[in-house]
Design an enzyme around this catalytic site. Structure first.
Site, PDB file in Angstrom:
ATOM      1  N   ASN A  50       0.784  -1.122   0.101  1.00 44.25           N
ATOM      2  CA  ASN A  50      -0.048   0.152  -0.099  1.00 44.25           C
ATOM      3  C   ASN A  50       0.732   1.199   0.110  1.00 44.25           C
ATOM      4  O   ASN A  50       0.403   2.505   0.175  1.00 44.25           O
ATOM      5  CB  ASN A  50      -0.885   0.062   1.217  1.00 44.25           C
ATOM      6  CG  ASN A  50      -1.664  -1.275   1.240  1.00 44.25           C
ATOM      7  OD1 ASN A  50      -2.278  -1.576   0.164  1.00 44.25           O
ATOM      8  ND2 ASN A  50      -1.854  -1.942   2.436  1.00 44.25           N
ATOM      9  N   HIS A 136     -13.922  -1.968   6.585  1.00 44.41           N
ATOM     10  CA  HIS A 136     -12.755  -2.368   7.168  1.00 44.41           C
ATOM     11  C   HIS A 136     -13.052  -3.136   8.753  1.00 44.41           C
ATOM     12  O   HIS A 136     -13.688  -2.713   9.114  1.00 44.41           O
ATOM     13  CB  HIS A 136     -11.648  -1.587   7.422  1.00 44.41           C
ATOM     14  CG  HIS A 136     -10.330  -1.773   7.520  1.00 44.41           C
ATOM     15  ND1 HIS A 136      -9.783  -1.791   8.758  1.00 44.41           N
ATOM     16  CD2 HIS A 136      -9.252  -2.396   6.679  1.00 44.41           C
ATOM     17  CE1 HIS A 136      -8.503  -2.471   8.718  1.00 44.41           C
ATOM     18  NE2 HIS A 136      -8.179  -2.867   7.557  1.00 44.41           N
ATOM     19  N   GLU A 180     -16.289   4.245   3.314  1.00 46.49           N
ATOM     20  CA  GLU A 180     -14.869   4.517   2.874  1.00 46.49           C
ATOM     21  C   GLU A 180     -14.761   5.295   1.826  1.00 46.49           C
ATOM     22  O   GLU A 180     -15.600   5.105   0.744  1.00 46.49           O
ATOM     23  CB  GLU A 180     -14.181   3.158   2.684  1.00 46.49           C
ATOM     24  CG  GLU A 180     -14.137   2.216   4.107  1.00 46.49           C
ATOM     25  CD  GLU A 180     -13.537   0.999   4.050  1.00 46.49           C
ATOM     26  OE1 GLU A 180     -12.729   0.528   3.050  1.00 46.49           O
ATOM     27  OE2 GLU A 180     -13.322   0.227   4.880  1.00 46.49           O
ATOM     28  N   SER A 184     -10.955  -0.778   0.076  1.00 43.21           N
ATOM     29  CA  SER A 184      -9.406  -1.456   0.213  1.00 43.21           C
ATOM     30  C   SER A 184      -9.420  -2.650  -0.540  1.00 43.21           C
ATOM     31  O   SER A 184      -8.168  -3.087  -1.068  1.00 43.21           O
ATOM     32  CB  SER A 184      -9.127  -1.632   1.744  1.00 43.21           C
ATOM     33  OG  SER A 184     -10.014  -2.453   2.516  1.00 43.21           O
ATOM     34  N   ASP A 209     -13.829   6.677   6.071  1.00 43.76           N
ATOM     35  CA  ASP A 209     -12.444   6.134   6.177  1.00 43.76           C
ATOM     36  C   ASP A 209     -11.911   6.093   4.862  1.00 43.76           C
ATOM     37  O   ASP A 209     -12.140   5.575   3.984  1.00 43.76           O
ATOM     38  CB  ASP A 209     -12.648   4.746   6.639  1.00 43.76           C
ATOM     39  CG  ASP A 209     -11.336   4.010   6.828  1.00 43.76           C
ATOM     40  OD1 ASP A 209     -10.126   4.314   6.192  1.00 43.76           O
ATOM     41  OD2 ASP A 209     -11.143   2.796   7.457  1.00 43.76           O
ATOM     42  N   HIS A 212      -7.392   4.366   1.976  1.00 48.91           N
ATOM     43  CA  HIS A 212      -6.748   4.387   0.694  1.00 48.91           C
ATOM     44  C   HIS A 212      -6.824   5.218  -0.137  1.00 48.91           C
ATOM     45  O   HIS A 212      -6.367   5.195  -1.516  1.00 48.91           O
ATOM     46  CB  HIS A 212      -7.117   2.923  -0.077  1.00 48.91           C
ATOM     47  CG  HIS A 212      -6.710   1.617   0.689  1.00 48.91           C
ATOM     48  ND1 HIS A 212      -5.503   1.094   0.390  1.00 48.91           N
ATOM     49  CD2 HIS A 212      -7.109   1.000   1.749  1.00 48.91           C
ATOM     50  CE1 HIS A 212      -5.499  -0.257   1.266  1.00 48.91           C
ATOM     51  NE2 HIS A 212      -6.430  -0.168   2.119  1.00 48.91           N
ATOM     52  N   LYS A 242      -0.067   3.950   4.862  1.00 45.50           N
ATOM     53  CA  LYS A 242      -0.216   3.664   3.241  1.00 45.50           C
ATOM     54  C   LYS A 242       0.485   4.645   2.391  1.00 45.50           C
ATOM     55  O   LYS A 242       1.703   4.560   2.157  1.00 45.50           O
ATOM     56  CB  LYS A 242      -1.500   3.394   2.881  1.00 45.50           C
ATOM     57  CG  LYS A 242      -2.084   1.895   3.677  1.00 45.50           C
ATOM     58  CD  LYS A 242      -3.537   1.850   3.932  1.00 45.50           C
ATOM     59  CE  LYS A 242      -3.605   0.552   4.638  1.00 45.50           C
ATOM     60  NZ  LYS A 242      -5.146   0.420   5.124  1.00 45.50           N
TER      61      LYS A 242
HETATM   62  C1  LIG Z   1      -5.552  -0.179   6.297  1.00 44.66           C
HETATM   63  C2  LIG Z   1      -6.678   0.234   6.824  1.00 44.66           C
HETATM   64  C3  LIG Z   1      -7.000   0.613   7.898  1.00 44.66           C
HETATM   65  C4  LIG Z   1      -6.026   0.489   9.252  1.00 44.66           C
HETATM   66  O1  LIG Z   1      -5.009   1.564   9.098  1.00 44.66           O
HETATM   67  P1  LIG Z   1      -3.618   1.054   9.649  1.00 44.66           P
HETATM   68  O2  LIG Z   1      -2.897   2.550   9.823  1.00 44.66           O
HETATM   69  O3  LIG Z   1      -2.989   0.157   8.953  1.00 44.66           O
HETATM   70  O4  LIG Z   1      -3.887   0.386  10.999  1.00 44.66           O
HETATM   71  C5  LIG Z   1      -8.269   1.255   8.324  1.00 44.66           C
HETATM   72  N1  LIG Z   1      -9.369   1.347   7.223  1.00 44.66           N
HETATM   73  C6  LIG Z   1      -9.136   0.788   6.098  1.00 44.66           C
HETATM   74  C7  LIG Z   1     -10.146   0.887   5.017  1.00 44.66           C
HETATM   75  C8  LIG Z   1      -7.770   0.205   5.686  1.00 44.66           C
HETATM   76  O5  LIG Z   1      -7.803  -0.002   4.541  1.00 44.66           O
END
Ligand SMILES: *Cc1c(COP(=O)(O)O)cnc(C)c1O
Length: 386
Positions: A50, A136, A180, A184, A209, A212, A242
């Site tokens: 990522n 997620h 989101e 992801s 969220d 990505h 990421k």
């Molecule tokens: C990776 C991810 C997270 C968690 O983030 P980290 O910083 O890796 O703990 C949360 N939500 C989504 C949609 C993700 O892809």
């Protein structure tokens, strides 16, 4: 010596996972520059990180992190509310708030910790949460920790969300909608304009969220920046792990929202602050993207090039799934690609729904067009896409 009952429990659980072809192992991987990874003594080109902009290996950012170690040491020593709130935190939070055009921001230890801290800070018994079914795992855990009632809605299906709001909303006190920016495991985007209108009309709070999206979509500012005017999002969540190439998570929103989160989010209060070098690296990465926003467009360009070569629909993000359905098929496919020199993740349940196992191919600004073409010809050779 382990107790017999514990041993028996462990064996049963492992056998259950194994029989479904869902066993996972961690494999030592030494990441090098330009998306190369050394694994099992062979050098592979990774299409599964990522690290969308390659910033985890960026020489300038590495130097900044080393300087922060020299200045502040390796660890932060305590939680942020005690003495772990290194001066770099406020600089990073100001920066994040300005990029997201929000009043304030709060940095967490990771994106996972942000989700499991923020959701229970806002929601409780008597409240309702609507959540996209493909959200997620950390979001679902945050929901469970909140004790609020929740309903999943069909992925990106605004008709279903609207119907559920109409049916349930009024029986509960406060309402939160969770979705989101970029999904992801699918790489598609949420219809943020429509979600924000549904949220507004039903007095529901909206949390997006954008783990990505931040750094790669909307000139690097995230999915909300794809629209004009911007959709009304009450709580922006993202990660520094990421595209930013470092580690940590964040939320942005109104000044008082952030004050409340600082006071209530247990995954922030009861955990040690991030190492200063990690914060310094995040800050340097965000500054770099801001100065050179063209870099954030390259991962999607690469994804588009690949998709056109293998005859898949045009992607909306640097994540391209190739659906093979069964766990067995996707494991075989990933192994074949590894033999050909490519690292591509085999994504299986419970990460994704049953019968939707897939190769998840991620593109980075660090990939050369040549590498993208080579992967495409290998995928065509192996004849996965029907
Ligand atoms: C990776 C991810 C997270 C968690 O983030 P980290 O910083 O890796 O703990 C949360 N939500 C989504 C949609 C993700 O892809």
């Amino acid at each position: 010596m382990i107790k017999d009952s514990l041993n028996k429990f462990i064996k049963e659980k492992l056998n259950e996972i194994l029989s479904k072809n869902q066993l996972r192992e961690v494999i030592t991987s030494h990441r090098l520059s330009r998306m190369k990874t050394k694994r099992n003594n062979s050098k592979l080109i990774s299409f599964s990180c990522n690290d969308y902009l390659g910033l985890s290996q960026n020489l300038i950012i590495k130097k900044v992190a080393i300087q922060a170690v020299k200045k502040y040491g390796v660890g932060s020593g305590a939680s942020r509310l005690i003495t772990g709130n290194n001066p770099l935190y406020s600089e990073l939070e100001r920066k994040l708030a300005s990029v997201k055009e929000a009043e304030a921001a709060c940095v967490f230890g990771s994106g996972f910790l942000a989700n499991i801290g923020v959701i229970p800070s806002l929601m409780g018994k008597g409240d309702i949460i609507f959540v996209d079914e493909f959200s997620h795992a950390s979001t679902f855990l945050g929901i469970r920790l909140s004790n609020a009632y929740f309903k999943t809605f069909n992925h990106n299906n605004m008709h279903d969300l609207k119907r559920k709001i109409k049916f349930y909303r009024n029986r509960y006190r406060n309402c939160l909608i969770l979705t989101e920016g970029v999904f992801s495991m699918d790489g598609d985007l949420a219809p943020l304009e429509e979600v924000s209108i549904l949220a507004k009309d039903s007095d529901s709070w909206l949390m997006v969220d954008d783990a990505h999206g931040f750094g790669v979509v909307g000139k690097g500012k995230g999915c909300s920046n794809l629209y004009s005017p911007k959709p009304e999002i009450d709580i922006h969540m993202g990660t520094l792990s990421k595209a930013i190439g470092s580690y940590g998570g964040f939320v942005c929103g109104s000044r008082n929202l952030i004050r409340l989160i600082v006071n209530r989010a247990r995954s922030q209060i009861y955990t040690t602050g991030l190492p200063p070098s990690v914060i310094a690296a995040s800050l340097a990465a965000i500054n770099l993207i801001e100065k050179n926003s063209k870099i954030s467009e390259i991962p999607l360009e690469n994804a588009k090039l690949f998709s056109s070569l293998v005859n898949l629909p045009e992607p909306k993000s640097p994540i391209v799934p190739v659906f093979l359905k069964s766990e067995k098929k996707v494991l075989e496919a990933s192994k074949k690609l590894e033999n050909a020199g490519f690292l591509v993740g085999a994504i299986r349940p419970p990460t994704v729904p049953k019968n939707s196992s897939r190769l998840r191919i991620t593109f980075s600004a660090s990939h050369t067009k040549h590498q993208v073409r080579e992967l495409a010809s290998e995928i065509i050779n192996l004849n996965f896409i029907k």
